[in-house]
Enzyme design. Structure first.
Site, mmCIF file in Angstrom:
data_model
loop_
_atom_site.group_PDB
_atom_site.id
_atom_site.type_symbol
_atom_site.label_atom_id
_atom_site.label_comp_id
_atom_site.label_asym_id
_atom_site.label_seq_id
_atom_site.Cartn_x
_atom_site.Cartn_y
_atom_site.Cartn_z
ATOM 1 N N SER A 37 -13.503 75.116 36.952
ATOM 2 C CA SER A 37 -13.977 76.351 36.307
ATOM 3 C C SER A 37 -15.321 76.060 35.644
ATOM 4 O O SER A 37 -15.656 74.894 35.384
ATOM 5 C CB SER A 37 -12.964 76.747 35.226
ATOM 6 O OG SER A 37 -13.474 77.776 34.412
ATOM 7 N N TYR A 81 -7.751 74.404 27.634
ATOM 8 C CA TYR A 81 -8.171 74.763 29.007
ATOM 9 C C TYR A 81 -9.420 73.949 29.357
ATOM 10 O O TYR A 81 -9.510 73.367 30.431
ATOM 11 C CB TYR A 81 -8.438 76.269 29.095
ATOM 12 C CG TYR A 81 -8.740 76.768 30.504
ATOM 13 C CD1 TYR A 81 -7.803 76.658 31.524
ATOM 14 C CD2 TYR A 81 -9.971 77.369 30.798
ATOM 15 C CE1 TYR A 81 -8.076 77.124 32.800
ATOM 16 C CE2 TYR A 81 -10.244 77.840 32.084
ATOM 17 C CZ TYR A 81 -9.295 77.719 33.086
ATOM 18 O OH TYR A 81 -9.573 78.186 34.359
HETATM 19 N N1 LIG Z 1 -9.875 83.977 37.740
HETATM 20 C C1 LIG Z 1 -10.873 83.355 37.149
HETATM 21 O O1 LIG Z 1 -11.706 83.987 36.460
HETATM 22 C C2 LIG Z 1 -11.033 81.864 37.282
HETATM 23 C C3 LIG Z 1 -12.214 81.283 36.844
HETATM 24 C C4 LIG Z 1 -12.376 79.915 36.939
HETATM 25 C C5 LIG Z 1 -11.375 79.134 37.469
HETATM 26 N N2 LIG Z 1 -10.222 79.713 37.902
HETATM 27 C C6 LIG Z 1 -9.157 78.825 38.437
HETATM 28 O O2 LIG Z 1 -8.760 79.307 39.691
HETATM 29 C C7 LIG Z 1 -7.438 78.840 39.973
HETATM 30 C C8 LIG Z 1 -6.632 79.978 40.566
HETATM 31 O O3 LIG Z 1 -6.472 80.993 39.604
HETATM 32 P P1 LIG Z 1 -6.586 82.541 39.922
HETATM 33 O O4 LIG Z 1 -7.728 83.042 39.143
HETATM 34 O O5 LIG Z 1 -6.526 82.774 41.362
HETATM 35 O O6 LIG Z 1 -5.293 83.088 39.144
HETATM 36 P P2 LIG Z 1 -3.871 83.576 39.635
HETATM 37 O O7 LIG Z 1 -3.995 84.760 40.514
HETATM 38 O O8 LIG Z 1 -3.058 83.686 38.385
HETATM 39 O O9 LIG Z 1 -3.330 82.362 40.513
HETATM 40 C C9 LIG Z 1 -2.717 81.236 39.970
HETATM 41 C C10 LIG Z 1 -1.797 80.652 41.035
HETATM 42 O O10 LIG Z 1 -1.171 79.460 40.509
HETATM 43 C C11 LIG Z 1 0.207 79.522 40.819
HETATM 44 N N3 LIG Z 1 1.007 78.747 39.899
HETATM 45 C C12 LIG Z 1 1.170 78.953 38.565
HETATM 46 N N4 LIG Z 1 2.020 78.050 38.060
HETATM 47 C C13 LIG Z 1 2.400 77.256 39.112
HETATM 48 C C14 LIG Z 1 3.268 76.147 39.241
HETATM 49 N N5 LIG Z 1 3.916 75.640 38.177
HETATM 50 N N6 LIG Z 1 3.411 75.573 40.448
HETATM 51 C C15 LIG Z 1 2.771 76.089 41.525
HETATM 52 N N7 LIG Z 1 1.925 77.123 41.469
HETATM 53 C C16 LIG Z 1 1.748 77.693 40.273
HETATM 54 C C17 LIG Z 1 0.549 81.004 40.776
HETATM 55 O O11 LIG Z 1 1.691 81.296 41.572
HETATM 56 P P3 LIG Z 1 3.211 81.394 41.088
HETATM 57 O O12 LIG Z 1 3.207 82.125 39.771
HETATM 58 O O13 LIG Z 1 3.846 82.154 42.208
HETATM 59 O O14 LIG Z 1 3.706 79.992 40.996
HETATM 60 C C18 LIG Z 1 -0.677 81.601 41.429
HETATM 61 O O15 LIG Z 1 -0.534 81.582 42.833
HETATM 62 C C19 LIG Z 1 -6.907 78.271 38.653
HETATM 63 O O16 LIG Z 1 -6.947 76.854 38.717
HETATM 64 C C20 LIG Z 1 -7.887 78.794 37.611
HETATM 65 O O17 LIG Z 1 -7.975 77.944 36.503
HETATM 66 C C21 LIG Z 1 -10.020 81.066 37.843
#
Ligand SMILES: NC(=O)c1ccc[n+]([C@@H]2O[C@H](COP(=O)([O-])OP(=O)(O)OC[C@H]3O[C@@H](n4cnc5c(N)ncnc54)[C@H](OP(=O)(O)O)[C@@H]3O)[C@@H](O)[C@H]2O)c1
Length: 254
Positions: A149, A162
């Site tokens: 991130s 975080y």
């Molecule tokens: N959205 C943003 O603005 C942003 C910005 C920078 C970085 N990121 C990073 O991008 C990545 C993906 O996030 P996203 O934004 O796509 O959010 P998201 O839609 O909430 O996706 C998170 C994913 O992680 C899975 N997950 C959560 N707990 C888990 C566990 N214990 N074991 C396996 N899977 C698990 C969730 O699925 P289940 O609940 O089905 O397990 C979901 O598929 C993260 O690492 C986040 O830090 C996001």
């Protein structure tokens, strides 16, 4: 021209929504067979059916990667059922923000268990297969993509743990890169800014509104924008390694 990932297999964690789901689609569109892992099996099965429906094999794996045995099992099933592993996308992550003072420390445990321990344990389990793929594939390399991130580069008040986990992901990725460069397992650190996903749904009341407020006036990224960057990195020729990708909405300042 044949799709650039023909004959390869990718495992994507956190693929039941957001960036992981979009990445599974992008890599499948490039010809990869994809194993999609997360806890919500129904969503994974729907995605796998949709991707499989385009004529490419996709495998849904229910896995809580905070549990080391489940992380290992996800890698093992990928290799058993899809035959190999060329690309690991460590994407599963949680962002539970808020001030350090009075923080519910179980939120800290959840982030450390998922963003750090889940990522390193999955990587460790995948490593022998990635090394084998780098040696025997036509592509001549294998890939580990770690989704960090902007918070892995810049610390902010209210984001301490975080920040800690994502800075850790950056350090691990660089150390990994140095360790495996000569054996052609590439390391790509992806650092998105604000992306429209479910990530902020998990914030506690009060914090959620504050975080969303920061981005109400700008056009934030879509998950597919980040997935495009990941697909670009893993489709470069073997001698080209995109080690770090910082990808922000154009209008995001910090
Ligand atoms: N959205 C943003 O603005 C942003 C910005 C920078 C970085 N990121 C990073 O991008 C990545 C993906 O996030 P996203 O934004 O796509 O959010 P998201 O839609 O909430 O996706 C998170 C994913 O992680 C899975 N997950 C959560 N707990 C888990 C566990 N214990 N074991 C396996 N899977 C698990 C969730 O699925 P289940 O609940 O089905 O397990 C979901 O598929 C993260 O690492 C986040 O830090 C996001």
């Amino acid at each position: 021209m044949a799709p650039l990932l023909d004959g390869t297999v990718a495992l994507i964690t956190g693929a039941s929504s957001g960036i992981g789901e979009a990445t599974a689609r992008s890599l499948a569109a490039q010809g990869a067979k994809v194993a999609v892992a997360a806890r919500r099996l129904e969503r994974l099965e729907r995605l796998a059916a949709e991707i499989g429906g385009h004529g490419i094999t996709a495998l849904a794996i229910q896995s809580d990667v905070t549990d080391q045995e489940q992380a290992i099992a996800a890698v093992d099933r990928t290799v058993e059922e899809l035959g190999r592993l060329d690309v690991l996308v460590n994407n599963a992550g949680q962002m539970l923000l808020g001030p350090i003072e009075d923080a519910p420390t179980e939120e800290w445990d959840r982030m450390i268990d998922l963003n750090l321990k889940g990522l390193i344990n999955t990587t460790h389990a995948a490593l022998p297969h990635l090394l084998a793929a780098a040696e025997d594939s036509e592509r001549g390399c294998a890939d580990v993509v770690n989704v960090s991130s902007v918070a892995g580069r810049v610390a902010r008040a209210g984001s301490g743990v975080y920040n800690l986990t994502k800075h850790g992901v950056g350090a691990f990725s660089e150390s990994f890169r140095q360790e495996f460069a000569s054996r052609k397992v590439r390391s790509t650190l992806v650092e998105p800014g604000a992306v429209e996903t479910e990530l902020t749904d998990h914030l506690r009341n009060g914090v959620r509104e504050q975080v969303r407020e920061r981005f109400t006036d700008i056009h934030i990224l879509e998950a597919a924008d980040v997935a495009d960057a990941i697909a670009y990195a893993v489709t470069r020729p073997w001698h080209v390694s995109l080690n770090e990708i910082l990808i922000r909405p154009t209008e995001q300042r910090g």
